[in-house]
Design an enzyme around this catalytic site. Sequence first.
Site, PDB file in Angstrom:
ATOM      1  N   SER A   1      80.634   3.638  54.733  1.00 29.88           N
ATOM      2  CA  SER A   1      79.477   3.889  55.508  1.00 29.88           C
ATOM      3  C   SER A   1      78.353   4.003  54.839  1.00 29.88           C
ATOM      4  CB  SER A   1      79.953   5.345  56.171  1.00 29.88           C
ATOM      5  OG  SER A   1      79.303   5.452  57.269  1.00 29.88           O
TER       6      SER A   1
ATOM      7  N   GLU B   1      87.686   2.144  58.961  1.00 34.50           N
ATOM      8  CA  GLU B   1      86.437   2.408  58.276  1.00 34.50           C
ATOM      9  C   GLU B   1      86.834   2.607  56.897  1.00 34.50           C
ATOM     10  OE1 GLU B   1      84.222   5.970  59.170  1.00 34.50           O
ATOM     11  OE2 GLU B   1      83.501   6.094  57.277  1.00 34.50           O
TER      12      GLU B   1
ATOM     13  N   ARG C   1      93.544   9.557  55.351  1.00 37.20           N
ATOM     14  CA  ARG C   1      92.632  11.021  55.481  1.00 37.20           C
ATOM     15  C   ARG C   1      93.352  12.125  54.624  1.00 37.20           C
ATOM     16  NH1 ARG C   1      89.409  11.726  59.692  1.00 37.20           N
ATOM     17  NH2 ARG C   1      90.129   9.803  60.761  1.00 37.20           N
TER      18      ARG C   1
ATOM     19  N   ARG D   1      87.475  17.030  50.959  1.00 34.17           N
ATOM     20  CA  ARG D   1      86.868  17.394  52.637  1.00 34.17           C
ATOM     21  C   ARG D   1      88.030  18.272  53.106  1.00 34.17           C
ATOM     22  NH1 ARG D   1      84.077  11.437  54.178  1.00 34.17           N
ATOM     23  NH2 ARG D   1      82.892  11.737  52.279  1.00 34.17           N
TER      24      ARG D   1
ATOM     25  N   ARG E   1      91.666   4.045  50.373  1.00 33.67           N
ATOM     26  CA  ARG E   1      91.672   3.335  51.618  1.00 33.67           C
ATOM     27  C   ARG E   1      91.638   1.781  51.116  1.00 33.67           C
ATOM     28  NH1 ARG E   1      88.054   6.174  56.462  1.00 33.67           N
ATOM     29  NH2 ARG E   1      89.434   8.063  56.681  1.00 33.67           N
TER      30      ARG E   1
END
Length: 426
Positions: free
Chosen positions: A355, A352, A280, A265, A394
């Site tokens: 999801s 988070e 991130r 990403r 994460r």
Amino acid sequence: MLDIKQIRENPQVVQELLNRRGNYDIQPVLQLDREQRKLEGMRSQLQAKSNEIGRLVGQKIKALGNPQAPEIEALRQEGNAIKVQLSELEPQEKDLRTQIEALLLSLPNLPSDSTPVGRNEDDNVEVRRWGEEYIPSNPNLLPHWELGESLGILNFERSAKVAQSRFVTLMGVGAALERALIQFMLDRQVAAGYVEVIPPFLINTQSLTATGQLPKFAEESFKCDQDDLWLTPTAEVPLVNLYRDEILAAEDLPIYHCAYTPCFRREAGSYGRDTRGLIRLHQFNKVELVKLVHPTTSESEHQKLVQDAEAILQALQLPYRVVELCSGDLGFSAAKTYDLEVWLPSSGKYREISSCSNCQDFQARRGGIRFKEAGKKGTQLVHTLNGSGLAVGRTMAAILENYQQSDGKTVRIPAALQPYLQREFL
RNA sequence: GGAGAGGUGGCAGAGUGGUUGAAUGCGGCAGACUCGAAAUCUGUUUUAGGGCAACCUAACGGGGGUUCGAAUCCCCCCCUCUCCGCCA
């Protein structure tokens, strides 16, 4: 993609639901739809006439034995006249269809009735917490990037040399831990009935359009310009697209898949945020869960999917909470989403880590993923669901921080993971 | 990368300009026969858009073109297969 019929027949309902998400207007698409249908009526009448003439010419040639007969020439003239009219209507209608398609592709999914109404993440609703007893009491824990670098298992500086910022290199037992996590997550989900998949990591435009990453979010993905291929942003894309343009048998459903893939990403527009650590990155590993199900079961399948993702956190004894996203915070393709947020001491809050979304028929319509019930006429769209189980980087961050020992130098390995690593401490 | 072959309905496989949305076979479904089943026979069996409806239209990998008329002819693109080269 929303159903143009639904928009046409219940415009006020659709508009109201879109308003819960943000600023969207269905009037343009409705207007174009009216024009398009009007043109389609005219066009198909002309085509019927043209077909009739074509048939007649064939018959007359056979009957008269003279292809140049005046009678036949007259028909040819008529046919040509129709062709002229059609050549005017056809491009107009095609243009309208293109415009309608583009508008429809840019509208997000409707929030489900049960999705809490709200504007942004502040309006998300906490559903439950788990494992608060595992939250470390020591306030002086190192953030995972400092600990990881001092342990020599994370290297950000050298990664920037190889690639850029927002990349990481895992070294030694850090790499082994990442691999162990992937294996552990996959083993658990395969045991739960998901069929493991290793899909392509490069994805074509059509596939990204079907799942909703395109056309709106092109700037979020890495593109290989010469090939109409993009680096996968999540395994959801290849897994769902495995079945694009297929008509499945009802007995084939539900389909459960899990897959490990790296995810890429660009993180455009998040320059200031989470600049350090594993939270991130432009490239991260993820184990993804995807389901294709019968529409009547998608709600209960969604609940089960969330539990399958939660099972990983529970097995790793990581404290987390489940949050239901409000209408304004929902992803583009989702009708309903639960986020799992893991406790991260360096942030002092839940972050988070998964999801889990029910996209209902939104992606299926874009991708033409249908099923047929024996004995029933016609086809129906499947419902698609996806969820992370889990974001591996994460998870590693959460382990490094939550399992950190008071000496500030060692990390205990979660019991469930120890068989995979053959050791108790990092 | 070079050379060649090919992409047709759930599958196999015909079809090279005119009731071909598509022969035939297999599979599927319904019916007949049977106590039941097998075998056999008969019928049926793509998807999508529009229309209140009768019905109309579109689709033979995708996109253009020729023609009164294209699965069939022409052009471009994509994909698959075979051989050669290269490579893990």
